[in-house]
Design a protein around this motif. Structure first.
Motif, short mmCIF file in Angstrom:
data_model
loop_
_atom_site.label_atom_id
_atom_site.label_comp_id
_atom_site.label_asym_id
_atom_site.label_seq_id
_atom_site.Cartn_x
_atom_site.Cartn_y
_atom_site.Cartn_z
N GLU A 16 0.85 -1.19 0.00
CA GLU A 16 0.00 0.00 0.00
C GLU A 16 0.88 1.24 0.00
OE1 GLU A 16 -2.57 -0.18 3.37
OE2 GLU A 16 -3.66 -1.93 2.62
N TRP A 17 0.34 2.34 -0.50
CA TRP A 17 1.08 3.59 -0.53
C TRP A 17 1.16 4.19 0.87
CZ3 TRP A 17 3.96 5.14 -4.43
CH2 TRP A 17 3.68 4.65 -5.71
N ALA A 18 2.32 4.73 1.19
CA ALA A 18 2.54 5.45 2.45
C ALA A 18 3.15 6.80 2.09
CB ALA A 18 3.47 4.67 3.36
N ILE A 19 2.74 7.83 2.82
CA ILE A 19 3.26 9.18 2.60
C ILE A 19 3.93 9.65 3.89
CG2 ILE A 19 2.64 11.58 2.14
CD1 ILE A 19 0.32 10.52 0.44
N GLY A 20 5.13 10.19 3.74
CA GLY A 20 5.85 10.68 4.91
C GLY A 20 7.24 11.14 4.55
N ASN A 21 8.12 11.08 5.54
CA ASN A 21 9.51 11.47 5.34
C ASN A 21 10.35 10.24 5.06
OD1 ASN A 21 8.30 13.52 7.54
ND2 ASN A 21 9.73 14.56 6.19
N LEU A 22 11.22 10.34 4.08
CA LEU A 22 12.07 9.23 3.69
C LEU A 22 13.37 9.27 4.48
CD1 LEU A 22 12.26 6.88 1.61
CD2 LEU A 22 13.57 8.48 0.18
N ILE A 23 13.75 8.15 5.06
CA ILE A 23 15.04 8.04 5.74
C ILE A 23 15.73 6.77 5.25
CG2 ILE A 23 14.30 9.31 7.79
CD1 ILE A 23 14.06 6.59 9.22
N HIS A 24 17.04 6.73 5.40
CA HIS A 24 17.81 5.54 5.05
C HIS A 24 18.63 5.11 6.26
CE1 HIS A 24 16.93 7.05 1.00
NE2 HIS A 24 17.15 5.83 0.60
N THR A 25 18.72 3.81 6.48
CA THR A 25 19.55 3.30 7.56
C THR A 25 21.01 3.37 7.13
OG1 THR A 25 19.49 1.03 6.73
CG2 THR A 25 17.74 1.69 8.27
N PHE A 26 21.91 3.08 8.02
CA PHE A 26 23.33 3.12 7.68
C PHE A 26 23.69 2.09 6.61
CE2 PHE A 26 22.97 0.12 11.13
CZ PHE A 26 23.82 -0.91 10.77
#
Length: 135
Positions: A16-26
């Motif tokens: 499903e689509w999610a809207i928010g802030n994108l982050i990346h792990t190390f």
């Protein structure tokens, strides 16, 4: 224009689509943060399909819907014969701008001047049939 920092992407677990802030792990794994508290503690964080990450343009279409990269848009004014009618919003790295790549006319246009004349009708991930019908 704070919405331009939003992203939409498909969650890996539900598709499903999610809207928010994108982050990346190390390790480089992308996640979307859809909810956090006032101390910036993540409340809802979902692993996402990195192939479907779409950045918000910060603009809304004529109906007030946010426009994202990879959205399919349609002109709602009355184009003259030979003018483009269906396009895809793309990010152009060279110009650092969101552009509309018109499907039925091999031109690009800046997104901003069209916002009152187009509406989002889908995206390239869920609505490929919209592009096939225009070729």
């Amino acid at each position: 224009m704070e919405d331009r920092y939003l992203f939409k992407t498909k969650r890996k677990d539900t598709n499903e689509w999610a809207i928010g802030n994108l982050i990346h792990t190390f390790t480089g794994m992308p996640y979307i943060v859809t909810e956090y508290d006032h101390i910036l503690n993540f409340i809802t964080i979902d692993e996402v399909d990195e192939r479907t990450v779409c950045q918000c343009t910060g603009l809304k279409d004529k109906n007030g819907n946010m426009m994202y990269e990879n959205d399919i848009v349609k002109r709602t004014d009355k184009p003259k014969a030979g003018e483009p009618t269906i396009g895809i919003i793309e990010y152009d790295i060279a110009n650092t701008a969101f552009l509309i790549r018109w499907i039925d006319n091999p031109n690009y246009s800046p997104t901003f001047p069209w916002k009152e004349k187009i509406e989002v009708i889908g995206n390239i991930f869920d609505n490929k049939d919209l592009l096939e019908s225009e070729k």
